[in-house]
Scaffold this active site. Sequence first.
Site, PDB file in Angstrom:
ATOM      1  N   LYS A   1       4.479   8.243   1.901  1.00  0.00           N
ATOM      2  CA  LYS A   1       4.069   8.741   0.476  1.00  0.00           C
ATOM      3  C   LYS A   1       2.451   8.905   0.373  1.00  0.00           C
ATOM      4  O   LYS A   1       1.805   7.877   0.073  1.00  0.00           O
ATOM      5  CB  LYS A   1       4.612   7.728  -0.602  1.00  0.00           C
ATOM      6  CG  LYS A   1       4.796   8.516  -1.998  1.00  0.00           C
ATOM      7  CD  LYS A   1       3.911   9.220  -2.845  1.00  0.00           C
ATOM      8  CE  LYS A   1       3.209   8.151  -3.745  1.00  0.00           C
ATOM      9  NZ  LYS A   1       2.053   9.069  -4.299  1.00  0.00           N
TER      10      LYS A   1
ATOM     11  N   GLY B   1      -4.084   0.840  -0.846  1.00  0.00           N
ATOM     12  CA  GLY B   1      -4.478   1.183  -2.238  1.00  0.00           C
ATOM     13  C   GLY B   1      -5.132   0.245  -3.074  1.00  0.00           C
ATOM     14  O   GLY B   1      -5.813  -0.855  -2.545  1.00  0.00           O
ATOM     15  N   SER B   2      -5.041   0.328  -4.236  1.00  0.00           N
ATOM     16  CA  SER B   2      -5.745  -0.555  -5.180  1.00  0.00           C
ATOM     17  C   SER B   2      -5.131  -2.041  -5.285  1.00  0.00           C
ATOM     18  O   SER B   2      -3.857  -2.197  -5.117  1.00  0.00           O
ATOM     19  CB  SER B   2      -5.650  -0.079  -6.499  1.00  0.00           C
ATOM     20  OG  SER B   2      -4.349  -0.030  -7.069  1.00  0.00           O
ATOM     21  N   THR B   3      -6.007  -3.293  -5.684  1.00  0.00           N
ATOM     22  CA  THR B   3      -5.329  -4.430  -5.788  1.00  0.00           C
ATOM     23  C   THR B   3      -4.276  -4.459  -7.045  1.00  0.00           C
ATOM     24  O   THR B   3      -3.252  -5.272  -6.639  1.00  0.00           O
ATOM     25  CB  THR B   3      -6.602  -5.229  -6.068  1.00  0.00           C
ATOM     26  OG1 THR B   3      -7.268  -5.164  -4.706  1.00  0.00           O
ATOM     27  CG2 THR B   3      -6.004  -6.620  -6.284  1.00  0.00           C
TER      28      THR B   3
ATOM     29  N   GLU C   1      -3.341  -3.551   2.237  1.00  0.00           N
ATOM     30  CA  GLU C   1      -4.788  -3.141   2.373  1.00  0.00           C
ATOM     31  C   GLU C   1      -5.306  -2.767   0.901  1.00  0.00           C
ATOM     32  O   GLU C   1      -5.051  -1.533   0.601  1.00  0.00           O
ATOM     33  CB  GLU C   1      -4.980  -2.088   3.570  1.00  0.00           C
ATOM     34  CG  GLU C   1      -4.284  -2.133   5.019  1.00  0.00           C
ATOM     35  CD  GLU C   1      -5.215  -3.171   5.795  1.00  0.00           C
ATOM     36  OE1 GLU C   1      -6.110  -3.521   5.462  1.00  0.00           O
ATOM     37  OE2 GLU C   1      -4.762  -3.469   6.872  1.00  0.00           O
TER      38      GLU C   1
ATOM     39  N   CYS D   1     -12.916   1.733   0.738  1.00  0.00           N
ATOM     40  CA  CYS D   1     -12.779   0.196   0.449  1.00  0.00           C
ATOM     41  C   CYS D   1     -13.621  -0.678   1.143  1.00  0.00           C
ATOM     42  O   CYS D   1     -13.625  -1.625   0.337  1.00  0.00           O
ATOM     43  CB  CYS D   1     -11.058  -0.052   0.861  1.00  0.00           C
ATOM     44  SG  CYS D   1     -10.937   0.438   2.673  1.00  0.00           S
TER      45      CYS D   1
ATOM     46  N   GLU E   1     -14.703  -3.322  -8.317  1.00  0.00           N
ATOM     47  CA  GLU E   1     -14.617  -2.303  -7.393  1.00  0.00           C
ATOM     48  C   GLU E   1     -14.848  -1.098  -8.338  1.00  0.00           C
ATOM     49  O   GLU E   1     -14.070  -0.846  -9.078  1.00  0.00           O
ATOM     50  CB  GLU E   1     -13.397  -2.183  -6.488  1.00  0.00           C
ATOM     51  CG  GLU E   1     -13.543  -1.195  -5.601  1.00  0.00           C
ATOM     52  CD  GLU E   1     -12.174  -0.887  -4.678  1.00  0.00           C
ATOM     53  OE1 GLU E   1     -11.282  -0.858  -5.315  1.00  0.00           O
ATOM     54  OE2 GLU E   1     -12.354  -0.937  -3.423  1.00  0.00           O
TER      55      GLU E   1
HETATM   56  P1  NAP Z   1      -3.549   3.456  -5.781  1.00  0.00           P
HETATM   57  O1  NAP Z   1      -3.747   3.867  -7.395  1.00  0.00           O
HETATM   58  O2  NAP Z   1      -3.057   1.810  -5.579  1.00  0.00           O
HETATM   59  O3  NAP Z   1      -2.737   4.245  -5.158  1.00  0.00           O
HETATM   60  C1  NAP Z   1      -2.399   4.071  -3.809  1.00  0.00           C
HETATM   61  C2  NAP Z   1      -1.087   4.844  -3.346  1.00  0.00           C
HETATM   62  O4  NAP Z   1       0.034   3.967  -4.183  1.00  0.00           O
HETATM   63  C3  NAP Z   1      -0.855   6.166  -4.148  1.00  0.00           C
HETATM   64  O5  NAP Z   1      -0.059   6.876  -3.278  1.00  0.00           O
HETATM   65  C4  NAP Z   1      -0.117   6.166  -5.137  1.00  0.00           C
HETATM   66  O6  NAP Z   1       0.384   7.136  -5.773  1.00  0.00           O
HETATM   67  C5  NAP Z   1       0.772   4.690  -4.750  1.00  0.00           C
HETATM   68  N1  NAP Z   1       1.280   4.280  -6.289  1.00  0.00           N
HETATM   69  C6  NAP Z   1       0.491   4.000  -7.347  1.00  0.00           C
HETATM   70  N2  NAP Z   1       1.553   3.179  -8.239  1.00  0.00           N
HETATM   71  C7  NAP Z   1       2.597   2.930  -7.297  1.00  0.00           C
HETATM   72  C8  NAP Z   1       3.587   1.899  -7.506  1.00  0.00           C
HETATM   73  N3  NAP Z   1       3.697   1.388  -8.672  1.00  0.00           N
HETATM   74  N4  NAP Z   1       4.136   1.488  -6.463  1.00  0.00           N
HETATM   75  C9  NAP Z   1       4.050   2.135  -5.322  1.00  0.00           C
HETATM   76  N5  NAP Z   1       2.994   3.034  -5.099  1.00  0.00           N
HETATM   77  C10 NAP Z   1       2.182   3.333  -6.267  1.00  0.00           C
HETATM   78  O7  NAP Z   1      -5.168   3.465  -5.126  1.00  0.00           O
HETATM   79  P2  NAP Z   1      -5.829   4.701  -4.934  1.00  0.00           P
HETATM   80  O8  NAP Z   1      -6.438   4.900  -6.442  1.00  0.00           O
HETATM   81  O9  NAP Z   1      -5.126   5.981  -4.426  1.00  0.00           O
HETATM   82  O10 NAP Z   1      -6.916   4.280  -3.775  1.00  0.00           O
HETATM   83  C11 NAP Z   1      -7.995   3.642  -4.155  1.00  0.00           C
HETATM   84  C12 NAP Z   1      -7.711   2.225  -4.005  1.00  0.00           C
HETATM   85  O11 NAP Z   1      -7.292   2.120  -2.540  1.00  0.00           O
HETATM   86  C13 NAP Z   1      -9.251   1.219  -3.978  1.00  0.00           C
HETATM   87  O12 NAP Z   1      -8.997   0.050  -4.647  1.00  0.00           O
HETATM   88  C14 NAP Z   1      -9.542   1.070  -2.250  1.00  0.00           C
HETATM   89  O13 NAP Z   1     -10.247   0.259  -2.332  1.00  0.00           O
HETATM   90  C15 NAP Z   1      -8.096   1.103  -1.904  1.00  0.00           C
HETATM   91  N6  NAP Z   1      -8.294   1.227  -0.386  1.00  0.00           N
HETATM   92  C16 NAP Z   1      -8.182   0.335   0.419  1.00  0.00           C
HETATM   93  C17 NAP Z   1      -8.098   0.288   1.959  1.00  0.00           C
HETATM   94  C18 NAP Z   1      -8.032  -0.724   2.764  1.00  0.00           C
HETATM   95  O14 NAP Z   1      -7.867  -0.572   3.930  1.00  0.00           O
HETATM   96  N7  NAP Z   1      -8.292  -2.020   2.335  1.00  0.00           N
HETATM   97  C19 NAP Z   1      -8.438   1.538   2.240  1.00  0.00           C
HETATM   98  C20 NAP Z   1      -8.647   2.640   1.457  1.00  0.00           C
HETATM   99  C21 NAP Z   1      -8.414   2.422   0.072  1.00  0.00           C
HETATM  100  P3  NAP Z   1      -0.239   8.291  -6.879  1.00  0.00           P
HETATM  101  O15 NAP Z   1      -1.585   8.572  -6.026  1.00  0.00           O
HETATM  102  O16 NAP Z   1       0.681   9.228  -7.221  1.00  0.00           O
HETATM  103  O17 NAP Z   1      -0.797   7.346  -7.743  1.00  0.00           O
END
Ligand code: NAP
Length: 497
Positions: free
Chosen positions: A203, A255-257, A277, A311, A408
């Site tokens: 996804k 994704g996000s925490t 991650e 991240c 963050e």
């Molecule tokens: P996010 O809002 O958590 O979204 C990540 C993914 O999860 C997206 O595909 C999102 O879909 C999906 N999602 C949203 N709600 C969900 C739920 N309830 N259940 C399952 N999946 C769901 O994060 P983001 O804003 O896209 O990315 C930024 C974050 O990612 C930052 O906090 C960053 O630090 C972190 N990140 C971490 C790493 C690592 O390797 N540690 C690498 C890259 C990024 P939608 O897009 O449709 O909302």
Amino acid sequence: MATTKNKIVKKSAPQVSSVKSVFQNYAPAPESSDHIQLKSQYDLFINGKFVKPLSKEYYDTINPATGKKIASVAKGNEKDIDAAVKSANKAFETWSKTAPKERAKYIYRIARMIQERAREFAVIETMNGGKSIRESRDIDVPLAANHFFYYAGWADKLEYAFPNRNPKPIGVAGQIIPWNFPLLMAAWKIAPALATGNTVVLKPAETTPLTALKLAEIIQESGLPDGVVNIVTGFGDCGAALVNHPQVNKIAFTGSTPVGKYIQKAIAGTSKKVTLELGGKAANIIFDDAPIDQAVEGIVNGIFFNQGHVCCAGSRLFIQENVAEKVIKKLKERMKTLIVGDPMDKNTDIGAINSQAQLDKINHYIKLGQKEGAEIFQPECSIPSHGFFCKPTLFIGTSQSHRIVQEEIFGPVLTIQTFRTIEEVIEKANNIPYGLSAGVWTDKGSKIFNLTSKLRVGVVWANTYNKFDPTSPFGGYKESGFGREGGVHGLLPYVKF
Ligand code: NAP
Ligand code: MG
């Protein structure tokens, strides 16, 4: 392969619109868009075919540098996820029994096809995500291909990765990725899953679906058996449906925490394996014996690479007190030379912020930092009047209790603190909920080793920053998640014994 390639192009020809039309206001077109074709509408990739979403709903995906629509993208829902998981589950029966060296051939083929289409991938990545074309071209796309090459190599050597343990695939992997490295994260997830004999439902993030769908086209052309990789675009509910599907055996989430915590709760009590991650807030530490000019380049790369949508970004700068003035002066001078603007221009250093929502979040933190009493610095650079852009920003005189230091921001915003002793900086660097990465700049190897063992983070870069390689594991501690991706460690989450 040439015939299949022609077939695909021909098939999609009626709905093709040239990238040029999207960039018609940009003169001269900085990266030529010849031969790069985008469809006006993108469907889901399920069971080897592009299919319409069951709801028939589509949403607009935009170019964050212009704010304009690029294409319509299928809005998958729970039912589409169900169809994709069932197709992956069925494909698992044969794929898991396919000879490892045969599996490797497909993965190598995908790697080579990414290389062949590198320009196309880079342009689409930049258009859809906002990152500079230099980054897409020189970092994201080659690294994505390298991940497939690297894990193709492991497919028939798993016995060496796990001696005497008879590793077996797990089943269907549900993979959910963010918008900051759309193609690269897809590669990080798909390559090790395939090499170990699992099947996939991926996804992509809502704002950046296009390179994952381009990858789907390549996967289809590569002849990978139907259903081994399925790609379902949609919103958060689509990700949640994947997490909750009973036939999914493993979740790989980046994704996000907050969403990571939600996933952990959702799968509690099930037998699903999970890797998370999550977010980060890395300390980039400059000692007084560091090569200062190199360190300044490392600071800039650490926080402004990919607009700070990283991240592991070095978003908290710690400078030893006796060189702080010198480092800050040089840093400000260097920031004045950064070019913020059209991501398709090869000279651009800082491209577009990924979305209006992310720009609002960054601006909220910039206001907050000023309210908290930190001194702000932004160079007097011009930024485009349309699209989503943010100037590189410094906050000087911040302290541990500031929210801009603890939370963050995920944008081009750096907080600066000073320190006197190594003990003090270790204490401050670790005093944060996250634990993903850190940087250390010094002439002394002993200091580097001291810090690498005491910083509670997954990755420490010494006298460099933001360097990635498929052979090295990546992942966090604390609220940055758990599990490792990359390297031999990245195979472990995809096998059972
Ligand atoms: P996010 O809002 O958590 O979204 C990540 C993914 O999860 C997206 O595909 C999102 O879909 C999906 N999602 C949203 N709600 C969900 C739920 N309830 N259940 C399952 N999946 C769901 O994060 P983001 O804003 O896209 O990315 C930024 C974050 O990612 C930052 O906090 C960053 O630090 C972190 N990140 C971490 C790493 C690592 O390797 N540690 C690498 C890259 C990024 P939608 O897009 O449709 O909302
Ligand atoms: Mg989101």
